[in-house]
Write a protein that holds these residues in place. Structure first.
Motif, short mmCIF file in Angstrom:
data_model
loop_
_atom_site.label_atom_id
_atom_site.label_comp_id
_atom_site.label_asym_id
_atom_site.label_seq_id
_atom_site.Cartn_x
_atom_site.Cartn_y
_atom_site.Cartn_z
N ALA A 1 -21.84 26.03 34.44
CA ALA A 1 -21.20 25.24 35.48
C ALA A 1 -22.18 24.17 35.95
O ALA A 1 -23.39 24.39 35.96
N MET A 2 -21.63 23.04 36.35
CA MET A 2 -22.46 21.93 36.82
C MET A 2 -22.07 21.56 38.24
O MET A 2 -20.88 21.53 38.58
N GLY A 3 -23.07 21.29 39.04
CA GLY A 3 -22.80 20.91 40.42
C GLY A 3 -23.53 19.64 40.80
O GLY A 3 -24.53 19.27 40.18
N TRP A 4 -23.00 18.99 41.81
CA TRP A 4 -23.67 17.85 42.45
C TRP A 4 -23.96 18.24 43.90
O TRP A 4 -23.08 18.76 44.60
N PHE A 5 -25.16 17.97 44.31
CA PHE A 5 -25.60 18.20 45.68
C PHE A 5 -26.23 16.91 46.19
O PHE A 5 -26.58 16.03 45.40
N ARG A 6 -26.40 16.82 47.49
CA ARG A 6 -27.07 15.65 48.05
C ARG A 6 -27.94 16.06 49.22
O ARG A 6 -27.68 17.09 49.87
N GLN A 7 -28.94 15.25 49.47
CA GLN A 7 -29.85 15.52 50.59
C GLN A 7 -30.23 14.21 51.24
O GLN A 7 -30.82 13.33 50.60
N ALA A 8 -29.88 14.10 52.51
CA ALA A 8 -30.26 12.94 53.30
C ALA A 8 -31.57 13.24 54.03
O ALA A 8 -31.91 14.41 54.24
N PRO A 9 -32.31 12.22 54.41
CA PRO A 9 -33.59 12.45 55.10
C PRO A 9 -33.43 13.31 56.33
O PRO A 9 -32.55 13.07 57.16
N GLY A 10 -34.26 14.35 56.44
CA GLY A 10 -34.22 15.22 57.59
C GLY A 10 -33.09 16.22 57.60
O GLY A 10 -32.92 16.95 58.58
N LYS A 11 -32.32 16.27 56.53
CA LYS A 11 -31.18 17.19 56.47
C LYS A 11 -31.32 18.16 55.32
O LYS A 11 -32.09 17.95 54.39
N GLU A 12 -30.55 19.25 55.41
CA GLU A 12 -30.55 20.24 54.35
C GLU A 12 -29.80 19.69 53.14
O GLU A 12 -28.95 18.81 53.24
N ARG A 13 -30.13 20.26 51.97
CA ARG A 13 -29.39 19.91 50.77
C ARG A 13 -27.98 20.47 50.90
O ARG A 13 -27.81 21.65 51.26
N GLU A 14 -26.98 19.66 50.62
CA GLU A 14 -25.61 20.10 50.79
C GLU A 14 -24.79 19.94 49.51
O GLU A 14 -25.02 19.05 48.69
N PHE A 15 -23.83 20.83 49.38
CA PHE A 15 -22.92 20.84 48.24
C PHE A 15 -22.00 19.63 48.30
O PHE A 15 -21.51 19.27 49.37
N VAL A 16 -21.76 19.03 47.14
CA VAL A 16 -20.84 17.91 47.03
C VAL A 16 -19.63 18.30 46.16
O VAL A 16 -18.49 18.18 46.59
N ALA A 17 -19.91 18.73 44.93
CA ALA A 17 -18.83 19.06 44.00
C ALA A 17 -19.38 19.92 42.89
O ALA A 17 -20.59 19.91 42.63
N ALA A 18 -18.49 20.66 42.23
CA ALA A 18 -18.90 21.48 41.10
C ALA A 18 -17.74 21.64 40.14
O ALA A 18 -16.57 21.58 40.54
N ILE A 19 -18.08 21.87 38.89
CA ILE A 19 -17.09 22.05 37.83
C ILE A 19 -17.55 23.19 36.95
O ILE A 19 -18.73 23.29 36.62
N ASN A 20 -16.62 24.07 36.58
CA ASN A 20 -17.05 25.24 35.83
C ASN A 20 -17.29 24.90 34.36
O ASN A 20 -17.12 23.77 33.92
N TRP A 21 -17.66 25.90 33.60
CA TRP A 21 -18.16 25.67 32.25
C TRP A 21 -17.12 25.07 31.31
O TRP A 21 -17.47 24.32 30.41
N VAL A 22 -15.84 25.33 31.54
CA VAL A 22 -14.81 24.75 30.69
C VAL A 22 -14.09 23.59 31.38
O VAL A 22 -13.20 22.99 30.79
N GLY A 23 -14.46 23.32 32.60
CA GLY A 23 -13.84 22.21 33.32
C GLY A 23 -12.52 22.55 33.96
O GLY A 23 -11.84 21.67 34.49
N GLY A 24 -12.15 23.83 33.95
CA GLY A 24 -10.86 24.20 34.49
C GLY A 24 -10.84 24.48 35.98
O GLY A 24 -9.78 24.52 36.60
#
Length: 123
Positions: free
Chosen positions: A33-56
């Motif tokens: 599975a693949m995920g995208w996360f983001r982190q702004a200055p002074g903030k915790e890393r946060e979840f953005v989006a994810a897709i499982n191994w087959v894309g379903g």
């Protein structure tokens, strides 16, 4: 050796679009599975989006749902994040990450990480 390399970040005006790419190597991409996360200055890393191994199965954070789209091309070992209607609060370093098969929202559950790409949205 595992590599995740993000690209596509940059400076964009509010309301604009960017497409991030993450090229993977060194592991069996189709089993992860693949995920995208983001982190702004002074903030915790946060979840953005994810897709499982087959894309379903796909998941989005509420703050990006309807504006961002995650997709993957298993033939190219690449995951994408299409970001539309960008807002200044989307400004952050964006990271892609990989974990075994199933998506999760917690960054500590991802085994592999890229170095990140900066996204800056001006108002």
């Amino acid at each position: 050796q595992v590599h995740l390399v993000e690209s596509g970040g940059g400076l964009v005006q509010a309301g604009g679009s960017l497409r991030l790419s993450c090229a993977a190597s060194g592991f069996t991409f189709t089993s992860y599975a693949m995920g995208w996360f983001r982190q702004a200055p002074g903030k915790e890393r946060e979840f953005v989006a994810a897709i499982n191994w087959v894309g379903g199965t796909i998941d989005y954070a509420g703050s990006v749902k309807g504006r961002f789209t995650i997709s993957r091309d298993n033939a190219k070992n690449t995951v994408y994040l299409q970001m539309n209607s960008l807002k200044p609060e989307d400004t952050a370093v964006y990271y892609c990450a990989a974990r075994d098969k199933f998506i999760r929202r917690t960054h500590t559950e991802y085994a592999y990480w890229g170095q990140g790409t900066q996204v800056t949205v001006s108002s």
